[in-house]
Design a protein around this motif. Structure first.
Motif, PDB file in Angstrom:
ATOM      1  N   ARG A  11      34.957  50.559  37.866  1.00  0.00           N
ATOM      2  CA  ARG A  11      34.245  50.236  39.120  1.00  0.00           C
ATOM      3  C   ARG A  11      34.948  49.156  39.923  1.00  0.00           C
ATOM      4  O   ARG A  11      34.845  49.116  41.144  1.00  0.00           O
ATOM      5  CB  ARG A  11      32.806  49.819  38.795  1.00  0.00           C
ATOM      6  N   GLY A  12      35.621  48.219  39.249  1.00  0.00           N
ATOM      7  CA  GLY A  12      36.453  47.262  39.981  1.00  0.00           C
ATOM      8  C   GLY A  12      35.719  46.095  40.610  1.00  0.00           C
ATOM      9  O   GLY A  12      36.135  45.596  41.652  1.00  0.00           O
ATOM     10  N   SER A  13      34.654  45.603  39.952  1.00  0.00           N
ATOM     11  CA  SER A  13      33.963  44.453  40.561  1.00  0.00           C
ATOM     12  C   SER A  13      34.817  43.179  40.482  1.00  0.00           C
ATOM     13  O   SER A  13      34.758  42.343  41.387  1.00  0.00           O
ATOM     14  CB  SER A  13      32.591  44.236  39.929  1.00  0.00           C
ATOM     15  N   ASN A  14      35.605  43.032  39.428  1.00  0.00           N
ATOM     16  CA  ASN A  14      36.510  41.868  39.378  1.00  0.00           C
ATOM     17  C   ASN A  14      37.566  41.957  40.470  1.00  0.00           C
ATOM     18  O   ASN A  14      37.900  40.960  41.108  1.00  0.00           O
ATOM     19  CB  ASN A  14      37.167  41.747  38.000  1.00  0.00           C
ATOM     20  N   GLY A  88      39.644  45.320  34.093  1.00  0.00           N
ATOM     21  CA  GLY A  88      39.008  46.526  33.572  1.00  0.00           C
ATOM     22  C   GLY A  88      40.008  47.660  33.454  1.00  0.00           C
ATOM     23  O   GLY A  88      39.682  48.816  33.701  1.00  0.00           O
ATOM     24  N   ILE A 108      41.214  39.817  31.945  1.00  0.00           N
ATOM     25  CA  ILE A 108      39.902  39.172  31.761  1.00  0.00           C
ATOM     26  C   ILE A 108      39.137  39.916  30.689  1.00  0.00           C
ATOM     27  O   ILE A 108      39.158  41.149  30.633  1.00  0.00           O
ATOM     28  CB  ILE A 108      39.109  39.079  33.075  1.00  0.00           C
ATOM     29  N   PRO A 110      35.321  39.911  28.466  1.00  0.00           N
ATOM     30  CA  PRO A 110      33.966  39.369  28.545  1.00  0.00           C
ATOM     31  C   PRO A 110      33.450  38.763  27.252  1.00  0.00           C
ATOM     32  O   PRO A 110      32.345  39.081  26.798  1.00  0.00           O
ATOM     33  CB  PRO A 110      33.136  40.587  28.984  1.00  0.00           C
ATOM     34  N   GLN A 122      30.351  42.146  25.103  1.00  0.00           N
ATOM     35  CA  GLN A 122      29.049  41.504  25.377  1.00  0.00           C
ATOM     36  C   GLN A 122      28.000  41.996  24.373  1.00  0.00           C
ATOM     37  O   GLN A 122      27.189  41.216  23.882  1.00  0.00           O
ATOM     38  CB  GLN A 122      28.557  41.824  26.798  1.00  0.00           C
ATOM     39  N   GLU A 174      32.770  35.903  35.309  1.00  0.00           N
ATOM     40  CA  GLU A 174      34.098  36.533  35.378  1.00  0.00           C
ATOM     41  C   GLU A 174      34.635  36.459  36.799  1.00  0.00           C
ATOM     42  O   GLU A 174      35.813  36.170  37.033  1.00  0.00           O
ATOM     43  CB  GLU A 174      34.019  38.003  34.944  1.00  0.00           C
TER      44      GLU A 174
HETATM   45  C1  GRF Z   1      34.767  43.466  32.798  1.00  0.00           C
HETATM   46  O1  GRF Z   1      33.676  43.156  31.996  1.00  0.00           O
HETATM   47  C2  GRF Z   1      36.031  42.879  32.211  1.00  0.00           C
HETATM   48  O2  GRF Z   1      35.824  41.662  31.574  1.00  0.00           O
HETATM   49  C3  GRF Z   1      36.456  43.928  31.234  1.00  0.00           C
HETATM   50  O3  GRF Z   1      36.149  45.154  31.859  1.00  0.00           O
HETATM   51  C4  GRF Z   1      35.087  44.961  32.787  1.00  0.00           C
HETATM   52  C5  GRF Z   1      35.568  45.448  34.114  1.00  0.00           C
HETATM   53  O4  GRF Z   1      34.557  45.424  35.093  1.00  0.00           O
HETATM   54  N1  GRF Z   1      37.857  43.768  30.883  1.00  0.00           N
HETATM   55  P1  GRF Z   1      34.928  45.670  36.601  1.00  0.00           P
HETATM   56  O5  GRF Z   1      35.603  47.047  36.689  1.00  0.00           O
HETATM   57  O6  GRF Z   1      35.836  44.572  37.065  1.00  0.00           O
HETATM   58  O7  GRF Z   1      33.614  45.667  37.335  1.00  0.00           O
END
Ligand code: GRF
Length: 204
Positions: A11-14, A88, A108, A110, A122, A174
């Motif tokens: 999804r790429g929220s980071n 991710g 990154i 979690p 988590q 994060e």
């Molecule tokens: C995050 O929880 C990150 O820590 C892990 O994968 C997930 C990616 O989430 N490595 P997003 O795609 O950035 O929303």
């Protein structure tokens, strides 16, 4: 101006948080030069396109790890990337890939490493019953979730939490931690002593 690459699979929220902080100048003197996904249908790729960024799908399906990595590294070189941010990216990098960019690849995770490496960190932390969970931004080395730690953020586990509420609060941290870590690394005032990421001493 330094060139960032984002590698993602979902999804790429980071990635979105990093893009916001680049746009606002909170991440200084940097641009996102390319977003790459090994999954052509990753939501993050679509977001990158909507933001007007260069978004590449380099499918890993049916490819040997190093063959796929060579295609990704060729794209990174073409875009003159200075720092690679795994956000991710659900694929282990080959030792060859890692060796191409020493101290130039961040990930990154979690959890508060070295606790709970691997998938569903988590959930692992919640089930274990820890009272303090969190997230870690670290350099990528040849072992999974293992390189020198740049930043960690702690997240208390509440009695009222379930896996989802805990994961949500970790994700908020994060989004803060990754941009802080990128700034620290881009400033180039650090050294890695053993496993320890520390600011270079200003004493003579
Ligand atoms: C995050 O929880 C990150 O820590 C892990 O994968 C997930 C990616 O989430 N490595 P997003 O795609 O950035 O929303």
């Amino acid at each position: 101006m330094r060139n960032l690459a984002i590698l993602l699979s979902g999804r790429g929220s980071n990635f979105e948080a990093i893009a916001r902080n680049v746009a606002s100048g909170q991440i200084r003197d940097a641009r996102i030069a390319v977003v790459i996904s090994n999954k052509p249908d990753a939501g993050g790729l679509e977001t990158a396109r909507l933001l007007g960024l260069t978004a590449l799908a380099i499918s890993s399906k049916g490819k040997e790890r190093e063959q796929h990595d060579r295609e990704v590294v060729a794209a990174l070189r073409e875009h003159k990337v200075d720092l690679i941010c795994l956000a991710g990216y659900m694929r282990l990098l080959s030792p060859w890939f890692v060796q191409q960019f020493p101290q130039r690849i961040l990930n990154i995770h979690p959890s508060l490493l070295p606790a709970f490496p691997g998938l569903e960190a988590q959930e692992q932390a919640f089930a274990y019953g820890v009272k303090i969970a969190g997230c870690t931004v670290h350099f990528v080395d040849e072992e999974l979730d293992h390189g020198a730690i740049v930043i960690q953020k702690a997240v208390p586990v509440l009695d009222t939490d379930n896996e989802h509420s805990l994961a949500e609060r970790i994700l908020e941290q994060e989004h803060i931690a990754y941009s802080e870590a990128i700034n620290l690394v881009l400033e180039e005032k650090f050294e890695v002593a053993g496993r320890r990421f520390v600011m270079k001493s200003t004493r003579h």
